[in-house]
Design a protein around this motif. Structure first.
Motif, PDB file in Angstrom:
ATOM      1  N   GLY A 152      34.149  54.069  56.730  1.00 39.51           N
ATOM      2  CA  GLY A 152      35.252  53.755  57.637  1.00 39.51           C
ATOM      3  C   GLY A 152      35.237  54.568  58.913  1.00 39.51           C
ATOM      4  O   GLY A 152      35.967  54.266  59.861  1.00 39.51           O
ATOM      5  N   ASP A 153      34.403  55.643  58.959  1.00 42.05           N
ATOM      6  CA  ASP A 153      34.280  56.419  60.200  1.00 42.05           C
ATOM      7  C   ASP A 153      33.667  55.560  61.302  1.00 42.05           C
ATOM      8  O   ASP A 153      32.893  54.625  61.021  1.00 42.05           O
ATOM      9  N   VAL A 154      33.996  55.915  62.520  1.00 43.38           N
ATOM     10  CA  VAL A 154      33.392  55.256  63.679  1.00 43.38           C
ATOM     11  C   VAL A 154      32.803  56.328  64.583  1.00 43.38           C
ATOM     12  O   VAL A 154      33.476  57.319  64.911  1.00 43.38           O
ATOM     13  N   ILE A 155      31.548  56.145  64.944  1.00 39.15           N
ATOM     14  CA  ILE A 155      30.874  57.065  65.860  1.00 39.15           C
ATOM     15  C   ILE A 155      30.843  56.417  67.242  1.00 39.15           C
ATOM     16  O   ILE A 155      30.494  55.242  67.380  1.00 39.15           O
ATOM     17  N   SER A 156      31.222  57.167  68.250  1.00 38.65           N
ATOM     18  CA  SER A 156      31.167  56.678  69.630  1.00 38.65           C
ATOM     19  C   SER A 156      30.220  57.553  70.427  1.00 38.65           C
ATOM     20  O   SER A 156      30.334  58.782  70.397  1.00 38.65           O
ATOM     21  N   ILE A 157      29.301  56.916  71.115  1.00 40.06           N
ATOM     22  CA  ILE A 157      28.372  57.640  71.990  1.00 40.06           C
ATOM     23  C   ILE A 157      28.801  57.376  73.429  1.00 40.06           C
ATOM     24  O   ILE A 157      28.978  56.217  73.829  1.00 40.06           O
ATOM     25  N   MET A 181      25.198  54.181  53.101  1.00 42.65           N
ATOM     26  CA  MET A 181      26.512  53.855  53.652  1.00 42.65           C
ATOM     27  C   MET A 181      26.345  53.465  55.135  1.00 42.65           C
ATOM     28  O   MET A 181      25.757  54.215  55.907  1.00 42.65           O
ATOM     29  N   ALA A 182      26.841  52.301  55.484  1.00 48.33           N
ATOM     30  CA  ALA A 182      26.716  51.831  56.864  1.00 48.33           C
ATOM     31  C   ALA A 182      27.925  52.294  57.683  1.00 48.33           C
ATOM     32  O   ALA A 182      29.073  52.158  57.254  1.00 48.33           O
ATOM     33  N   ILE A 183      27.640  52.859  58.832  1.00 48.97           N
ATOM     34  CA  ILE A 183      28.679  53.372  59.719  1.00 48.97           C
ATOM     35  C   ILE A 183      28.596  52.630  61.057  1.00 48.97           C
ATOM     36  O   ILE A 183      27.498  52.382  61.584  1.00 48.97           O
ATOM     37  N   GLU A 184      29.752  52.328  61.616  1.00 50.70           N
ATOM     38  CA  GLU A 184      29.783  51.644  62.915  1.00 50.70           C
ATOM     39  C   GLU A 184      29.534  52.656  64.034  1.00 50.70           C
ATOM     40  O   GLU A 184      30.147  53.727  64.073  1.00 50.70           O
ATOM     41  N   VAL A 185      28.626  52.296  64.923  1.00 52.00           N
ATOM     42  CA  VAL A 185      28.344  53.126  66.092  1.00 52.00           C
ATOM     43  C   VAL A 185      28.649  52.315  67.338  1.00 52.00           C
ATOM     44  O   VAL A 185      28.105  51.223  67.533  1.00 52.00           O
ATOM     45  N   ARG A 186      29.544  52.855  68.174  1.00 52.62           N
ATOM     46  CA  ARG A 186      29.918  52.171  69.425  1.00 52.62           C
ATOM     47  C   ARG A 186      29.056  52.705  70.563  1.00 52.62           C
ATOM     48  O   ARG A 186      28.905  53.922  70.715  1.00 52.62           O
ATOM     49  N   LEU A 187      28.510  51.784  71.334  1.00 51.93           N
ATOM     50  CA  LEU A 187      27.579  52.159  72.396  1.00 51.93           C
ATOM     51  C   LEU A 187      28.204  51.938  73.774  1.00 51.93           C
ATOM     52  O   LEU A 187      28.876  50.919  73.993  1.00 51.93           O
TER      53      LEU A 187
END
Lengths: 133, 93
Positions: free
Chosen positions: B79-84, B1-7
């Motif tokens: 649909g989750d979004v991870i923010s670092i 499953m591909a998850i969006e990661v915001r950098l």
């Protein structure tokens, strides 16, 4: 160089005064040297000597900046009893060499605002170009 | 499953200038490790040598700080979004 509207500068100084005697903090968004937004953030340290930008406030600012086609490009904080110059703590914890570091000093009767870059521990003051809008 | 990661801006150079990347994984830990594998320069800024989350980094799953969830074991769904985000601190101290 930092290009910023007088309105944002006034908001930063007002935020610093409002939070006194605690240090105030906030973030700026924009593109490279041009500031397009200012976000007041909570100081989780709630201290007169240190600040920690509330991470959820940072997240919300980051999302809003992205929505407006910009990025977070710097941080603003106040020094309540010292000059508008980065302290060793500021330098040690500067997160991004591409950011602008804006300091508001409330040491004297009239607030003083200056902006710097901090790259590999080296502090360089930059000119602040004020836009009348 | 591909998850969006915001950098954040400070990590983008290590990811070829990208603001968002898509990473495969079922948990926060798997995703961060995959991220570190894809972009080694980025990994050292997010994870400590012992594999734990770097203390100067905050990781959000949507609106929640993963330190208050199950940390690196926190599961993600489509649909989750991870923010670092880097920790931003300082002061006159």
């Amino acid at each position: 160089m930092l290009i910023i509207s007088q309105m944002f500068l006034d908001e930063m100084i007002a935020h610093a005064i409002r939070e006194y005697p605690l240090e105030a903090c906030g973030l700026i968004s924009g593109e490279k040297d041009l500031v397009k937004g200012f976000y007041k953030t909570r100081n989780d340290a709630a201290s007169a000597r240190i600040y920690t930008v509330n991470p959820l406030d940072y997240l919300k600012a980051d999302r809003d900046a992205e929505k407006n086609g910009a990025s977070i490009i710097g941080v603003v904080h106040s020094h309540t009893h010292s000059d508008a110059y980065p302290s060793p703590t500021d330098v040690a914890q500067a997160p991004d060499p591409a950011w602008h570091y804006i300091l508001v000093s409330l040491k004297h009767t009239d607030p003083i605002l200056r902006s710097f870059t901090i790259i590999d521990g080296n502090i360089v003051e930059e000119s602040v170009v004020r836009l009348n809008c | 499953m591909a998850i969006e990661v915001r950098l954040p801006t400070v990590l983008r150079p290590a990811a070829g200038g990208q603001a968002n990347v898509s990473v495969e994984g079922e948990t926060i830990g798997e995703i961060l490790k995959a991220l570190a594998k894809d972009f080694p320069g980025l990994g050292t800024q997010v994870l400590s040598l012992d594999g734990s989350l770097h203390r100067f980094v905050n990781v959000y799953l949507n609106d929640d700080d993963v330190r208050y969830l199950d940390q690196l074991d926190t599961k993600v769904i489509e649909g989750d979004v991870i923010s670092i985000l880097p920790a931003v601190a300082g002061g006159s101290n």
